[in-house]
Write a protein that holds these residues in place. Sequence first.
Motif, PDB file in Angstrom:
ATOM      1  N   VAL A  46      66.552  15.644 -51.332  1.00  0.00           N
ATOM      2  CA  VAL A  46      65.789  16.682 -50.635  1.00  0.00           C
ATOM      3  C   VAL A  46      66.621  17.354 -49.554  1.00  0.00           C
ATOM      4  N   THR A  47      66.405  18.654 -49.421  1.00  0.00           N
ATOM      5  CA  THR A  47      67.080  19.446 -48.401  1.00  0.00           C
ATOM      6  C   THR A  47      66.034  20.115 -47.527  1.00  0.00           C
ATOM      7  N   GLY A  48      66.252  20.037 -46.222  1.00  0.00           N
ATOM      8  CA  GLY A  48      65.363  20.682 -45.265  1.00  0.00           C
ATOM      9  C   GLY A  48      65.814  20.366 -43.853  1.00  0.00           C
ATOM     10  N   SER A  49      64.991  20.727 -42.898  1.00  0.00           N
ATOM     11  CA  SER A  49      65.310  20.420 -41.497  1.00  0.00           C
ATOM     12  C   SER A  49      65.058  18.943 -41.244  1.00  0.00           C
ATOM     13  N   ALA A  50      65.613  18.440 -40.163  1.00  0.00           N
ATOM     14  CA  ALA A  50      65.414  17.036 -39.795  1.00  0.00           C
ATOM     15  C   ALA A  50      63.928  16.728 -39.615  1.00  0.00           C
ATOM     16  N   ASP A  51      63.183  17.643 -39.005  1.00  0.00           N
ATOM     17  CA  ASP A  51      61.747  17.435 -38.805  1.00  0.00           C
ATOM     18  C   ASP A  51      60.995  17.388 -40.133  1.00  0.00           C
ATOM     19  N   GLN A  52      61.333  18.289 -41.052  1.00  0.00           N
ATOM     20  CA  GLN A  52      60.683  18.299 -42.368  1.00  0.00           C
ATOM     21  C   GLN A  52      60.963  16.999 -43.117  1.00  0.00           C
ATOM     22  N   LEU A  53      62.214  16.556 -43.090  1.00  0.00           N
ATOM     23  CA  LEU A  53      62.587  15.329 -43.787  1.00  0.00           C
ATOM     24  C   LEU A  53      61.902  14.121 -43.166  1.00  0.00           C
ATOM     25  N   ALA A  54      61.807  14.088 -41.847  1.00  0.00           N
ATOM     26  CA  ALA A  54      61.109  12.991 -41.172  1.00  0.00           C
ATOM     27  C   ALA A  54      59.632  12.957 -41.567  1.00  0.00           C
ATOM     28  N   GLU A  55      59.005  14.126 -41.670  1.00  0.00           N
ATOM     29  CA  GLU A  55      57.598  14.198 -42.092  1.00  0.00           C
ATOM     30  C   GLU A  55      57.425  13.666 -43.509  1.00  0.00           C
ATOM     31  N   LEU A  56      58.336  14.027 -44.406  1.00  0.00           N
ATOM     32  CA  LEU A  56      58.270  13.521 -45.777  1.00  0.00           C
ATOM     33  C   LEU A  56      58.348  11.999 -45.784  1.00  0.00           C
ATOM     34  N   ILE A  57      59.264  11.436 -45.039  1.00  0.00           N
ATOM     35  CA  ILE A  57      59.440   9.986 -45.020  1.00  0.00           C
ATOM     36  C   ILE A  57      58.193   9.287 -44.480  1.00  0.00           C
ATOM     37  N   VAL A  58      57.616   9.811 -43.419  1.00  0.00           N
ATOM     38  CA  VAL A  58      56.385   9.236 -42.868  1.00  0.00           C
ATOM     39  C   VAL A  58      55.288   9.225 -43.922  1.00  0.00           C
ATOM     40  N   GLN A  59      55.113  10.345 -44.610  1.00  0.00           N
ATOM     41  CA  GLN A  59      54.057  10.448 -45.628  1.00  0.00           C
ATOM     42  C   GLN A  59      54.329   9.534 -46.818  1.00  0.00           C
ATOM     43  N   LEU A  60      55.595   9.434 -47.242  1.00  0.00           N
ATOM     44  CA  LEU A  60      55.931   8.555 -48.363  1.00  0.00           C
ATOM     45  C   LEU A  60      55.643   7.107 -48.007  1.00  0.00           C
ATOM     46  N   LYS A  61      55.970   6.695 -46.790  1.00  0.00           N
ATOM     47  CA  LYS A  61      55.725   5.316 -46.358  1.00  0.00           C
ATOM     48  C   LYS A  61      54.243   4.992 -46.311  1.00  0.00           C
ATOM     49  N   ARG A  62      53.421   5.983 -45.953  1.00  0.00           N
ATOM     50  CA  ARG A  62      51.962   5.781 -45.896  1.00  0.00           C
ATOM     51  C   ARG A  62      51.373   5.577 -47.273  1.00  0.00           C
ATOM     52  N   GLY A  63      52.012   6.164 -48.268  1.00  0.00           N
ATOM     53  CA  GLY A  63      51.468   6.132 -49.625  1.00  0.00           C
ATOM     54  C   GLY A  63      50.762   7.431 -49.912  1.00  0.00           C
ATOM     55  N   LEU A  64      51.029   7.982 -51.061  1.00  0.00           N
ATOM     56  CA  LEU A  64      50.507   9.310 -51.381  1.00  0.00           C
ATOM     57  C   LEU A  64      49.122   9.265 -52.013  1.00  0.00           C
ATOM     58  N   THR A  65      48.809   8.180 -52.679  1.00  0.00           N
ATOM     59  CA  THR A  65      47.488   7.977 -53.281  1.00  0.00           C
ATOM     60  C   THR A  65      47.169   6.481 -53.176  1.00  0.00           C
ATOM     61  N   PRO A  66      45.927   6.093 -53.409  1.00  0.00           N
ATOM     62  CA  PRO A  66      45.575   4.668 -53.315  1.00  0.00           C
ATOM     63  C   PRO A  66      46.318   3.780 -54.317  1.00  0.00           C
ATOM     64  N   TRP A  67      46.732   4.310 -55.451  1.00  0.00           N
ATOM     65  CA  TRP A  67      47.376   3.488 -56.479  1.00  0.00           C
ATOM     66  C   TRP A  67      48.904   3.501 -56.378  1.00  0.00           C
ATOM     67  N   ILE A  68      49.461   4.244 -55.444  1.00  0.00           N
ATOM     68  CA  ILE A  68      50.901   4.226 -55.189  1.00  0.00           C
ATOM     69  C   ILE A  68      51.166   3.256 -54.039  1.00  0.00           C
ATOM     70  N   VAL A  69      52.054   2.286 -54.281  1.00  0.00           N
ATOM     71  CA  VAL A  69      52.395   1.303 -53.259  1.00  0.00           C
ATOM     72  C   VAL A  69      53.907   1.349 -53.033  1.00  0.00           C
ATOM     73  N   VAL A  70      54.314   1.773 -51.845  1.00  0.00           N
ATOM     74  CA  VAL A  70      55.723   1.827 -51.490  1.00  0.00           C
ATOM     75  C   VAL A  70      56.080   0.534 -50.767  1.00  0.00           C
ATOM     76  N   ASP A  71      56.956  -0.256 -51.387  1.00  0.00           N
ATOM     77  CA  ASP A  71      57.411  -1.510 -50.782  1.00  0.00           C
ATOM     78  C   ASP A  71      58.645  -1.298 -49.913  1.00  0.00           C
ATOM     79  N   ARG A  72      59.533  -0.411 -50.359  1.00  0.00           N
ATOM     80  CA  ARG A  72      60.788  -0.190 -49.649  1.00  0.00           C
ATOM     81  C   ARG A  72      61.235   1.246 -49.833  1.00  0.00           C
ATOM     82  N   LEU A  73      61.856   1.764 -48.797  1.00  0.00           N
ATOM     83  CA  LEU A  73      62.355   3.135 -48.814  1.00  0.00           C
ATOM     84  C   LEU A  73      63.696   3.141 -48.082  1.00  0.00           C
TER      85      LEU A  73
END
Length: 90
Positions: A46-73
């Motif tokens: 992914v390419t973007g500003s530092a703030d945009q990339l940080a927002e993506l990471i926060v959202q990915l860690k939270r989980g995008l749907t109830p059936w998606i489980v992120v163990d490690r990033l």
Amino acid sequence: METQKIMVSGQVQGVGFRWSASQLAQQIGLTGTVRNCRDGQVELIVTGSADQLAELIVQLKRGLTPWIVVDRLSVTLLPLRQFSDFQIII
């Protein structure tokens, strides 16, 4: 602007992760790609500003749907790459 490689593991294949991540990245204004890896992880470039990339990471860690489980990033900084949009690689 910067480019990052984000590797995500957990329950992330066969649950709509790539589509959800693509939609989120587009909403944030990022460009790049997302693809499944043979080892069960999902790779985002992914390419973007530092703030945009940080927002993506926060959202990915939270989980995008109830059936998606992120163990490690993990995040790796890459040389800057230009993309015209955000694509799912099949």
